[in-house]
Motif scaffolding. Structure first.
Motif, mmCIF file in Angstrom:
data_model
loop_
_atom_site.group_PDB
_atom_site.id
_atom_site.type_symbol
_atom_site.label_atom_id
_atom_site.label_comp_id
_atom_site.label_asym_id
_atom_site.label_seq_id
_atom_site.Cartn_x
_atom_site.Cartn_y
_atom_site.Cartn_z
ATOM 1 N N ASP A 162 2.986 40.407 -55.958
ATOM 2 C CA ASP A 162 3.402 39.196 -55.265
ATOM 3 C C ASP A 162 4.829 39.342 -54.746
ATOM 4 O O ASP A 162 5.132 38.981 -53.606
ATOM 5 C CB ASP A 162 3.284 37.989 -56.201
ATOM 6 C CG ASP A 162 3.585 36.695 -55.487
ATOM 7 O OD1 ASP A 162 2.901 36.379 -54.494
ATOM 8 O OD2 ASP A 162 4.518 35.993 -55.917
ATOM 9 N N SER A 163 5.698 39.883 -55.580
ATOM 10 C CA SER A 163 7.088 40.099 -55.167
ATOM 11 C C SER A 163 7.149 41.078 -53.992
ATOM 12 O O SER A 163 7.899 40.867 -53.038
ATOM 13 C CB SER A 163 7.903 40.622 -56.348
ATOM 14 O OG SER A 163 9.229 40.834 -55.965
ATOM 15 N N ARG A 220 5.970 39.353 -50.801
ATOM 16 C CA ARG A 220 6.968 38.393 -50.303
ATOM 17 C C ARG A 220 8.197 39.122 -49.729
ATOM 18 O O ARG A 220 8.716 38.731 -48.691
ATOM 19 C CB ARG A 220 7.390 37.447 -51.415
ATOM 20 C CG ARG A 220 6.303 36.473 -51.814
ATOM 21 C CD ARG A 220 6.729 35.645 -53.032
ATOM 22 N NE ARG A 220 5.625 34.908 -53.577
ATOM 23 C CZ ARG A 220 5.282 33.682 -53.205
ATOM 24 N NH1 ARG A 220 5.971 33.071 -52.261
ATOM 25 N NH2 ARG A 220 4.269 33.074 -53.765
ATOM 26 N N THR A 221 8.634 40.178 -50.405
ATOM 27 C CA THR A 221 9.818 40.921 -49.954
ATOM 28 C C THR A 221 9.597 41.535 -48.576
ATOM 29 O O THR A 221 10.468 41.497 -47.720
ATOM 30 C CB THR A 221 10.178 42.028 -50.972
ATOM 31 O OG1 THR A 221 10.488 41.403 -52.217
ATOM 32 C CG2 THR A 221 11.358 42.854 -50.500
ATOM 33 N N ASP A 257 7.086 40.714 -46.478
ATOM 34 C CA ASP A 257 6.337 39.796 -45.623
ATOM 35 C C ASP A 257 5.012 40.427 -45.166
ATOM 36 O O ASP A 257 4.721 40.514 -43.972
ATOM 37 C CB ASP A 257 7.200 39.385 -44.423
ATOM 38 C CG ASP A 257 6.650 38.148 -43.720
ATOM 39 O OD1 ASP A 257 5.962 37.345 -44.376
ATOM 40 O OD2 ASP A 257 6.901 38.010 -42.503
ATOM 41 N N ARG A 263 -0.353 35.629 -55.010
ATOM 42 C CA ARG A 263 -1.203 34.953 -54.023
ATOM 43 C C ARG A 263 -2.392 35.781 -53.668
ATOM 44 O O ARG A 263 -2.508 36.924 -53.831
ATOM 45 C CB ARG A 263 -0.419 34.588 -52.785
ATOM 46 C CG ARG A 263 0.256 35.757 -52.100
ATOM 47 C CD ARG A 263 0.936 35.278 -50.857
ATOM 48 N NE ARG A 263 1.606 36.424 -50.294
ATOM 49 C CZ ARG A 263 2.070 36.446 -49.096
ATOM 50 N NH1 ARG A 263 1.958 35.418 -48.331
ATOM 51 N NH2 ARG A 263 2.687 37.496 -48.623
#
Length: 126
Positions: free
Chosen positions: A80-81, A84-85, A87, A126
């Motif tokens: 997840d990280s 997000r990092t 995109d 997610r």
């Protein structure tokens, strides 16, 4: 290098070769995110794939036993990280590769690949 590190490194090399023969594109290797690590980040089709590799030097213990709920949760948090990092717009997939490799015995390594081995929990990744 300690023997268990050699076993792990050899297992990761075998896993990498296996993934490449299946058409995976390796994006990243041994990604450290906080206290977590992702062995491989790859693309396969339209999915970003997070791969956990477990290698054992004997068949006394089943390497899949090491993929418990805690390990899956940690991998999901790291994934997840990562998503997000960077995109990442792709749907995640979690693969597990287990290898039993005893080079001293002369036996060929036994590799099992579990594509889409588990789903992230609804809360968390997610």
């Amino acid at each position: 290098m300690a023997r268990h590190n050699e076993t792990g490194s050899r297992g990761e090399r075998l896993a990498r070769e296996h993934l490449l023969t299946l058409g995976y594109t390796i994006i990243d290797t041994n990604v450290k995110i906080g206290h977590y690590e992702i062995d491989f980040v790859a693309m396969h089709g339209s999915r970003i794939v997070f791969v956990e590799v477990k290698t054992r030097s004997s068949d006394i213990s089943d390497p899949t036993d090491a993929i418990d709920e805690r390990k899956m949760r940690r991998l999901c948090i790291a994934a997840d990280s990562y998503i997000r990092t960077y995109d990442i717009p792709h749907e995640p997939q979690f693969d597990v590769i287990t290898i039993i490799d005893s080079p001293d015995t002369g036996k060929e390594p036994v590799l099992e690949h579990f594509p889409d081995a588990f789903r992230p929990p609804l809360s968390g990744a997610r």
